[in-house]
Design a protein around this motif. Structure first.
Motif, PDB file in Angstrom:
ATOM      1  N   VAL A  96      -7.596   8.745 -29.035  1.00  0.00           N
ATOM      2  CA  VAL A  96      -7.116   7.897 -27.932  1.00  0.00           C
ATOM      3  C   VAL A  96      -5.692   8.302 -27.557  1.00  0.00           C
ATOM      4  CG1 VAL A  96      -6.454   5.544 -27.294  1.00  0.00           C
ATOM      5  CG2 VAL A  96      -8.629   5.952 -28.398  1.00  0.00           C
ATOM      6  N   GLY A  97      -4.882   8.660 -28.560  1.00  0.00           N
ATOM      7  CA  GLY A  97      -3.518   9.125 -28.280  1.00  0.00           C
ATOM      8  C   GLY A  97      -3.515  10.413 -27.473  1.00  0.00           C
ATOM      9  N   ILE A  98      -4.394  11.347 -27.823  1.00  0.00           N
ATOM     10  CA  ILE A  98      -4.506  12.590 -27.057  1.00  0.00           C
ATOM     11  C   ILE A  98      -4.999  12.289 -25.651  1.00  0.00           C
ATOM     12  CG2 ILE A  98      -5.871  14.713 -26.844  1.00  0.00           C
ATOM     13  CD1 ILE A  98      -5.523  15.083 -29.834  1.00  0.00           C
ATOM     14  N   CYS A  99      -5.981  11.419 -25.549  1.00  0.00           N
ATOM     15  CA  CYS A  99      -6.502  11.030 -24.242  1.00  0.00           C
ATOM     16  C   CYS A  99      -5.401  10.375 -23.397  1.00  0.00           C
ATOM     17  CB  CYS A  99      -7.685  10.083 -24.423  1.00  0.00           C
ATOM     18  SG  CYS A  99      -8.533   9.662 -22.902  1.00  0.00           S
ATOM     19  N   ARG A 100      -4.591   9.517 -24.014  1.00  0.00           N
ATOM     20  CA  ARG A 100      -3.513   8.838 -23.297  1.00  0.00           C
ATOM     21  C   ARG A 100      -2.456   9.835 -22.829  1.00  0.00           C
ATOM     22  NH1 ARG A 100      -2.820   4.127 -22.523  1.00  0.00           N
ATOM     23  NH2 ARG A 100      -4.007   3.347 -24.283  1.00  0.00           N
ATOM     24  N   THR A 101      -2.171  10.852 -23.655  1.00  0.00           N
ATOM     25  CA  THR A 101      -1.196  11.857 -23.263  1.00  0.00           C
ATOM     26  C   THR A 101      -1.686  12.654 -22.062  1.00  0.00           C
ATOM     27  OG1 THR A 101      -0.429  12.035 -25.547  1.00  0.00           O
ATOM     28  CG2 THR A 101       0.138  13.842 -24.078  1.00  0.00           C
ATOM     29  N   LEU A 102      -2.982  12.952 -22.023  1.00  0.00           N
ATOM     30  CA  LEU A 102      -3.545  13.737 -20.926  1.00  0.00           C
ATOM     31  C   LEU A 102      -3.845  12.897 -19.690  1.00  0.00           C
ATOM     32  CD1 LEU A 102      -6.000  15.937 -22.997  1.00  0.00           C
ATOM     33  CD2 LEU A 102      -3.833  16.641 -21.982  1.00  0.00           C
ATOM     34  N   ASP A 103      -4.374  11.689 -19.894  1.00  0.00           N
ATOM     35  CA  ASP A 103      -4.783  10.852 -18.766  1.00  0.00           C
ATOM     36  C   ASP A 103      -4.776   9.392 -19.217  1.00  0.00           C
ATOM     37  OD1 ASP A 103      -5.867   9.683 -16.539  1.00  0.00           O
ATOM     38  OD2 ASP A 103      -7.725  10.831 -16.556  1.00  0.00           O
ATOM     39  N   ALA A 104      -3.740   8.669 -18.855  1.00  0.00           N
ATOM     40  CA  ALA A 104      -3.587   7.283 -19.298  1.00  0.00           C
ATOM     41  C   ALA A 104      -4.720   6.398 -18.776  1.00  0.00           C
ATOM     42  CB  ALA A 104      -2.242   6.719 -18.857  1.00  0.00           C
ATOM     43  N   ARG A 105      -5.221   6.673 -17.571  1.00  0.00           N
ATOM     44  CA  ARG A 105      -6.307   5.849 -17.027  1.00  0.00           C
ATOM     45  C   ARG A 105      -7.574   5.978 -17.862  1.00  0.00           C
ATOM     46  NH1 ARG A 105      -5.916   7.885 -11.145  1.00  0.00           N
ATOM     47  NH2 ARG A 105      -3.729   7.506 -10.861  1.00  0.00           N
TER      48      ARG A 105
END
Length: 110
Positions: free
Chosen positions: A83-92
């Protein structure tokens, strides 16, 4: 047929002058939760960039999928990592994952 003279608008307010005038840049849009001056987690950024290098433009969706797999396996540490990697790439995309978890755990009738 009479011809009437129509004076031009003032040059300062003409549409062309507005387009050509230098405008000050607005405030930069930033969709993550890090404030200016707050230390950015470099390890998370490195992991996100490595993931992006491997998966390209679909990296955020792949991180979302891996977070879902980790969630289904009850692996909280891996889920938070993805989720942290996902948030770094695309917060939405990360917010979409977290909203789905909240809706999954919420009772339908209070």
């Amino acid at each position: 047929m009479p011809v009437h003279f129509a004076a031009a608008r003032t040059a300062a307010r003409s549409p062309v002058a507005r387009i050509l005038a230098k405008q000050s840049p607005g405030i930069a849009a930033n969709d993550n939760d890090y404030l200016v001056g707050e230390p950015f987690p470099m390890e998370s950024l490195r992991d996100a960039l490595m993931h992006f290098a491997e998966h390209g433009m679909g990296a955020a969706k792949e991180a979302h999928r891996l977070a879902l797999v980790a969630h289904e396996a009850d692996n909280v540490d891996d889920r938070e990592h993805w989720v942290g990697i996902c948030r770094t790439l695309d917060a939405r995309e990360a917010n979409k994952f977290e909203r789905a978890l909240i809706l999954q755990d919420a009772p339908l009738i209070g």
